[in-house]
Write a protein that holds these residues in place. Sequence first.
Motif, PDB file in Angstrom:
ATOM      1  N   MET A   1      63.372  49.860  27.716  1.00  0.00           N
ATOM      2  CA  MET A   1      62.008  50.032  27.224  1.00  0.00           C
ATOM      3  C   MET A   1      62.050  50.874  25.946  1.00  0.00           C
ATOM      4  O   MET A   1      62.784  51.865  25.882  1.00  0.00           O
ATOM      5  CB  MET A   1      61.157  50.739  28.296  1.00  0.00           C
ATOM      6  N   GLU A   5      57.074  52.663  24.162  1.00  0.00           N
ATOM      7  CA  GLU A   5      56.570  51.814  25.257  1.00  0.00           C
ATOM      8  C   GLU A   5      55.831  50.583  24.734  1.00  0.00           C
ATOM      9  O   GLU A   5      54.897  50.079  25.348  1.00  0.00           O
ATOM     10  CB  GLU A   5      55.704  52.614  26.245  1.00  0.00           C
ATOM     11  N   GLU A  55      60.154  56.641  34.177  1.00  0.00           N
ATOM     12  CA  GLU A  55      59.292  56.131  33.100  1.00  0.00           C
ATOM     13  C   GLU A  55      59.231  54.603  33.134  1.00  0.00           C
ATOM     14  O   GLU A  55      58.157  53.996  33.005  1.00  0.00           O
ATOM     15  CB  GLU A  55      59.817  56.614  31.735  1.00  0.00           C
ATOM     16  N   ARG A  58      57.318  53.446  36.360  1.00  0.00           N
ATOM     17  CA  ARG A  58      55.870  53.612  36.195  1.00  0.00           C
ATOM     18  C   ARG A  58      55.297  52.488  35.341  1.00  0.00           C
ATOM     19  O   ARG A  58      54.286  51.872  35.689  1.00  0.00           O
ATOM     20  CB  ARG A  58      55.578  54.976  35.557  1.00  0.00           C
ATOM     21  N   ASN A  59      55.936  52.230  34.204  1.00  0.00           N
ATOM     22  CA  ASN A  59      55.426  51.232  33.271  1.00  0.00           C
ATOM     23  C   ASN A  59      55.449  49.831  33.885  1.00  0.00           C
ATOM     24  O   ASN A  59      54.468  49.082  33.802  1.00  0.00           O
ATOM     25  CB  ASN A  59      56.247  51.265  31.981  1.00  0.00           C
ATOM     26  N   ASP A  64      52.141  48.137  31.995  1.00  0.00           N
ATOM     27  CA  ASP A  64      51.502  48.763  30.836  1.00  0.00           C
ATOM     28  C   ASP A  64      51.955  48.161  29.508  1.00  0.00           C
ATOM     29  O   ASP A  64      51.290  48.342  28.493  1.00  0.00           O
ATOM     30  CB  ASP A  64      51.798  50.274  30.822  1.00  0.00           C
ATOM     31  N   SER A  65      53.115  47.505  29.488  1.00  0.00           N
ATOM     32  CA  SER A  65      53.660  46.971  28.235  1.00  0.00           C
ATOM     33  C   SER A  65      54.031  45.507  28.410  1.00  0.00           C
ATOM     34  O   SER A  65      54.236  45.037  29.535  1.00  0.00           O
ATOM     35  CB  SER A  65      54.909  47.749  27.819  1.00  0.00           C
ATOM     36  N   THR A  67      56.309  42.618  28.915  1.00  0.00           N
ATOM     37  CA  THR A  67      57.599  42.571  29.608  1.00  0.00           C
ATOM     38  C   THR A  67      58.220  41.201  29.384  1.00  0.00           C
ATOM     39  O   THR A  67      57.560  40.178  29.578  1.00  0.00           O
ATOM     40  CB  THR A  67      57.398  42.837  31.113  1.00  0.00           C
TER      41      THR A  67
END
Length: 265
Positions: A1, A5, A55, A58-59, A64-65, A67
Motif C-alpha cells: 500500500m 494510501e 495499517e 484496516r484499509n 478505503d483505497s 485495490t
Amino acid sequence: MTSSESMVYRVVPKCACSTIGQIMFYSDHGEFFDGDIHDAKSGMHKWGIDESQPEITRNVKAHDSLTFTCVRNPYTRVLSSFFDKICGIQRNGRRYRGNLVPLLIQKYGIEVGGDDGKQEFDQIASFRRFLLFVRDTIRFRKPMDPDIHWSAVAGHVGTLVANGGRYDQIFWTEDFNTGMQRVLDAVETPHPVELSQIPRFNESEGHGPKRAHPVEAYFDDLSMHLMWEIYHRDFKLFRYDFDNPANKMPVGEIDLDEVHAKLGD
C-alpha cells in the motif's frame, strides 16, 4: 500500500510486481526506489513490515483505497520461474533457496546449465522434470512446500478475498499499460505518473539462461495435463488459453464477481 494510501496492491510474484511496486513508490515520492523495490524497508506499507500490517488490514477491511492486482499466463509464468529461480544465479550471488537446485538435480534429474547457468543443456527435458516437481510440491507438499513463485496465482489473489478484501481491478501482465493506466486513472496520487516514461523493472532478467525455444515447445501432452492439474483455476478465472500454449494473451474478460465468489471460500 502506498504511504499516502492512494492504492493497495496484492503482490503476485512473476507478474510485473517489481514494476508495479516502483510505480507506487514513484507516485508517492516523485522518484524511484534506488535498488530492488522488494528490499525497500520504508517509503511504502508492506505486509512484511510489522508496523504496516495493522495499517494494511484496516484499509483493506474498510476498502478505503482502490485495490488491485495483476495476473499472468500460467505457461509463461512457470517457464519464467524455471529460468530465473532454478537455472539462474540470484542477486546475492548464490542459487535460489540454497540446497533446492542440488535437490532437483539429484531427485528429478534436472540440468541447469552448469554452476553459472551459462552452459548449454536440454532446456525442454529439464523444464518438464521441473514441472513434475512443481506438481509434487503443490499436490503433495513434497519434497517441500510450494514456492510463491510457482504456486497458483489464484492462491495469491484469493488470500485478500478470504480476509475480507475486495478487488476493484485485476489486469493482465500481457496488457500491462492498459491495465496499469486504468488503475492510475482511478486514483489521485501526490505525484503524477506518466506510464509511457516508466521503465520496466524486471529484477529477474539476466539471472538465468535465455529461453532457447518458443513457449509451446516446452509443453507436450503430459506437461499440459500437469499444467491443468496445477493451474486450472488460473486458466479459468483469468481467461487464459489452456489449449494453446503459444497464445499468451487472454481470451475473455475477467469477471470480478466470479473471482470474489470462487476465491472467497
